[in-house]
Design a protein around this motif. Structure first.
Motif, PDB file in Angstrom:
ATOM      1  N   GLN A 178     -10.650   3.992   3.396  1.00 49.62           N
ATOM      2  CA  GLN A 178     -10.720   3.024   2.579  1.00 49.62           C
ATOM      3  C   GLN A 178      -9.160   2.996   1.917  1.00 49.62           C
ATOM      4  OE1 GLN A 178     -12.423   5.711   1.954  1.00 49.62           O
ATOM      5  NE2 GLN A 178     -11.630   6.359  -0.032  1.00 49.62           N
ATOM      6  N   TRP A 179      -8.407   4.347   1.956  1.00 53.57           N
ATOM      7  CA  TRP A 179      -7.234   4.411   1.369  1.00 53.57           C
ATOM      8  C   TRP A 179      -6.093   3.409   2.184  1.00 53.57           C
ATOM      9  CZ3 TRP A 179      -2.278   5.495   2.898  1.00 53.57           C
ATOM     10  CH2 TRP A 179      -1.092   5.654   2.094  1.00 53.57           C
ATOM     11  N   ALA A 180      -5.121   2.862   1.276  1.00 50.15           N
ATOM     12  CA  ALA A 180      -4.186   2.070   1.584  1.00 50.15           C
ATOM     13  C   ALA A 180      -2.839   2.333   1.129  1.00 50.15           C
ATOM     14  CB  ALA A 180      -4.535   0.450   1.587  1.00 50.15           C
ATOM     15  N   PRO A 181      -1.725   2.175   1.818  1.00 45.98           N
ATOM     16  CA  PRO A 181      -0.437   2.369   1.094  1.00 45.98           C
ATOM     17  C   PRO A 181      -0.193   1.090   0.445  1.00 45.98           C
ATOM     18  CG  PRO A 181      -0.261   1.447   3.545  1.00 45.98           C
ATOM     19  CD  PRO A 181      -1.719   1.806   3.272  1.00 45.98           C
ATOM     20  N   ARG A 182       0.913   1.190  -0.508  1.00 48.85           N
ATOM     21  CA  ARG A 182       1.103  -0.033  -1.284  1.00 48.85           C
ATOM     22  C   ARG A 182       1.636  -1.252  -0.407  1.00 48.85           C
ATOM     23  NH1 ARG A 182       2.705   0.340  -6.609  1.00 48.85           N
ATOM     24  NH2 ARG A 182       1.068   1.743  -6.856  1.00 48.85           N
ATOM     25  N   ALA A 183       2.371  -0.767   0.546  1.00 53.05           N
ATOM     26  CA  ALA A 183       3.416  -1.944   1.446  1.00 53.05           C
ATOM     27  C   ALA A 183       3.509  -1.124   2.510  1.00 53.05           C
ATOM     28  CB  ALA A 183       4.368  -2.435   0.543  1.00 53.05           C
ATOM     29  N   HIS A 193       0.713 -11.580  16.575  1.00 51.28           N
ATOM     30  CA  HIS A 193      -0.595 -11.168  16.066  1.00 51.28           C
ATOM     31  C   HIS A 193      -0.446 -10.283  14.940  1.00 51.28           C
ATOM     32  CE1 HIS A 193      -2.355 -13.175  19.599  1.00 51.28           C
ATOM     33  NE2 HIS A 193      -1.719 -12.430  20.356  1.00 51.28           N
ATOM     34  N   TRP A 194       0.388 -10.540  13.975  1.00 52.09           N
ATOM     35  CA  TRP A 194       1.000  -9.874  12.834  1.00 52.09           C
ATOM     36  C   TRP A 194      -0.176  -9.655  11.849  1.00 52.09           C
ATOM     37  CZ3 TRP A 194       0.999 -11.694   7.923  1.00 52.09           C
ATOM     38  CH2 TRP A 194       0.849 -13.264   7.889  1.00 52.09           C
ATOM     39  N   HIS A 195      -1.219 -10.589  11.686  1.00 48.58           N
ATOM     40  CA  HIS A 195      -2.256 -10.312  10.845  1.00 48.58           C
ATOM     41  C   HIS A 195      -3.019  -9.119  11.219  1.00 48.58           C
ATOM     42  CE1 HIS A 195      -1.721 -13.753   8.857  1.00 48.58           C
ATOM     43  NE2 HIS A 195      -1.687 -14.711  10.117  1.00 48.58           N
ATOM     44  N   GLU A 196      -3.090  -8.535  12.532  1.00 43.77           N
ATOM     45  CA  GLU A 196      -3.649  -7.355  12.799  1.00 43.77           C
ATOM     46  C   GLU A 196      -3.028  -6.123  12.091  1.00 43.77           C
ATOM     47  OE1 GLU A 196      -6.230  -6.543  15.258  1.00 43.77           O
ATOM     48  OE2 GLU A 196      -6.965  -8.700  14.599  1.00 43.77           O
ATOM     49  N   ALA A 203      -2.714  -3.492   3.873  1.00 43.48           N
ATOM     50  CA  ALA A 203      -1.670  -3.605   2.886  1.00 43.48           C
ATOM     51  C   ALA A 203      -0.766  -4.898   3.483  1.00 43.48           C
ATOM     52  CB  ALA A 203      -0.989  -2.430   2.741  1.00 43.48           C
ATOM     53  N   PRO A 204      -0.055  -5.461   2.431  1.00 46.59           N
ATOM     54  CA  PRO A 204       1.013  -6.381   2.804  1.00 46.59           C
ATOM     55  C   PRO A 204       2.047  -5.573   3.728  1.00 46.59           C
ATOM     56  CG  PRO A 204       0.829  -6.222   0.497  1.00 46.59           C
ATOM     57  CD  PRO A 204       0.162  -4.891   0.940  1.00 46.59           C
ATOM     58  N   CYS A 211      14.161  -0.420   7.429  1.00 44.32           N
ATOM     59  CA  CYS A 211      13.692   0.838   8.040  1.00 44.32           C
ATOM     60  C   CYS A 211      12.102   0.680   8.145  1.00 44.32           C
ATOM     61  CB  CYS A 211      14.165   1.852   7.118  1.00 44.32           C
ATOM     62  SG  CYS A 211      13.882   3.448   7.839  1.00 44.32           S
ATOM     63  N   ASN A 212      11.659   1.300   9.165  1.00 39.23           N
ATOM     64  CA  ASN A 212      10.286   1.273   9.044  1.00 39.23           C
ATOM     65  C   ASN A 212       9.774   2.248   8.137  1.00 39.23           C
ATOM     66  OD1 ASN A 212      10.207   0.075  11.823  1.00 39.23           O
ATOM     67  ND2 ASN A 212      11.073   1.962  12.399  1.00 39.23           N
ATOM     68  N   SER A 213       8.757   1.693   7.201  1.00 35.57           N
ATOM     69  CA  SER A 213       8.293   2.484   5.977  1.00 35.57           C
ATOM     70  C   SER A 213       6.875   2.431   5.473  1.00 35.57           C
ATOM     71  CB  SER A 213       9.344   2.185   4.837  1.00 35.57           C
ATOM     72  OG  SER A 213      10.631   2.301   4.911  1.00 35.57           O
ATOM     73  N   LEU A 214       6.341   3.697   4.960  1.00 32.12           N
ATOM     74  CA  LEU A 214       5.169   3.212   4.284  1.00 32.12           C
ATOM     75  C   LEU A 214       5.232   3.670   2.819  1.00 32.12           C
ATOM     76  CD1 LEU A 214       2.480   5.676   6.332  1.00 32.12           C
ATOM     77  CD2 LEU A 214       2.796   2.983   6.240  1.00 32.12           C
ATOM     78  N   VAL A 215       4.925   2.581   2.027  1.00 31.45           N
ATOM     79  CA  VAL A 215       5.043   2.942   0.410  1.00 31.45           C
ATOM     80  C   VAL A 215       3.842   3.472   0.038  1.00 31.45           C
ATOM     81  CG1 VAL A 215       5.665   1.858  -1.680  1.00 31.45           C
ATOM     82  CG2 VAL A 215       6.575   0.941   0.461  1.00 31.45           C
TER      83      VAL A 215
END
Length: 356
Positions: A178-183, A193-196, A203-204, A211-215
């Motif tokens: 259930q954990w999710a990044p901020r963005a 198919h970006w909704h996937e 997350a948004p 750059c490719n990033s996880l917030v």
């Protein structure tokens, strides 16, 4: 809060760009389960690996090294031939940390989730060369950045989505699904198919970013890793360092350097061995000898790069076929067409029409 790049005494300062040291590309552990995943999505693993220049035997040895361009190409080829546009996204979604071999266990053996991210980023350049990896302190969040920096790699979307999925799973291993990044940020354009992507990361998701990033919010990152083991962590870190020291040093950089210089020369015509050698500060004889040590020749480097660029440009449907010859260093379209038939057995027009 600024980036830890500007805080060299910060205990978590680990921004690294893999350079001349490290393995010769990416450890084969990064392709764990790839063949079965390709089959699951209706692709032919042998054909895809063959077209990408990867020996299937290498995939059964997680500490062997794969050339990074070949690794990125096999993911792009798997996506294209399986008809699964989000191949890298789905492959990353199911990629568990332990499947990453030494790098994965360095994260799993860390004391906390935060330390796992720090250790993962520190060790990544030993796992994969020619790539930027950094953890940036932004106050309430960390920003986990990833970017391939290899001049010969043109298409890298699938690799980017896979790698951020790996990092996501390292955190979810402890924090739960259930954990999710901020963005989430990706440098490539928004796919159909970006909704996937929004569903997978919960997350948004933003595209065409620098750059490719996880917030990653810091809240909860002090949670203990269930397999934390300081002794085993040191063993894993030492093993990865030893593996790096045993790998070829400086040899593949020559081929990479030649490819990048050839790519630049293609825009002005036929690449010339003497010119490339002079730019690299060596004689043409010395350059040929260094390439022969890797079972390469200058002409094979030029030919391979042209072949890769040709398929890349043909996939850009807005580019007329008549415009491709100059981009590949050919003075006439007929010369490009003859070369293309030699490579693939069909004309460029047929290749594009049939979506090969």
């Amino acid at each position: 809060m600024g980036s830890i790049l500007s805080q060299p005494d910060h205990p978590a300062a680990m921004t690294l760009l893999s350079g001349g040291q490290g393995n010769a590309g990416v450890l084969a552990a990064a392709a764990s389960g790839l063949c079965s995943f390709i089959e699951k999505h209706g692709g032919d693993p042998d054909r895809i690996l063959g077209m990408s220049g990867i020996d299937p035997e290498a995939l059964s040895h997680p500490t062997l090294s794969l050339a990074l361009p070949n690794y990125c190409q096999v993911l792009e080829e798997a996506s294209r031939q399986s008809g699964c546009d989000n191949f890298g996204l789905y492959y990353g979604q199911q990629f568990k940390p332990q499947a990453l071999g030494l790098l994965g266990y360095i994260g799993l053996c860390s004391a906390t989730v935060e330390q796992a991210l720090i250790n993962f980023a520190r060790a990544f350049p030993l796992h994969q060369r020619n790539s930027l990896i950094r953890l940036v302190d932004e106050g309430e969040c960390y920003r986990f950045d990833y970017q391939v920096r290899h001049g010969a790699i043109l298409c890298r979307r699938q690799d980017a989505e896979l790698t951020l999925g790996m990092a996501l799973n390292l955190v979810r291993h402890v924090m739960g699904n259930q954990w999710a990044p901020r963005a989430v940020h990706f440098e490539h354009p928004r796919p159909e198919h970006w909704h996937e992507h929004c569903k997978v990361f919960d997350a948004p998701v933003y595209f065409e970013q620098p750059c490719n990033s996880l917030v990653i919010p810091k809240r909860g990152l002090q949670r203990a890793m269930p397999q934390g083991d300081p002794v085993l962590l040191l063993v894993m870190q030492d093993s990865l360092n030893q593996l790096s020291r045993l790998s070829l040093r400086g040899e593949l950089e020559v081929a990479d350097d030649v490819r990048e210089r050839v790519r630049q020369q293609l825009l002005t015509g036929e690449p010339v061995l003497d010119d490339v050698a002079e730019q690299m500060g060596m004689t043409s004889w010395s350059l040929q000898r260094r390439l022969r040590e890797q079972n390469l020749s200058f002409s094979s480097v030029v030919d391979t790069l042209r072949r890769e660029l040709a398929t890349h440009y043909l996939s850009q449907h807005q580019l007329p076929i008549s415009d491709l010859a100059p981009l590949l260093g050919y003075s006439e379209t007929s010369a490009f067409s003859r070369a293309f038939r030699r490579w693939f057995g069909v004309s460029p027009r047929q290749w594009r029409r049939d979506g090969l």
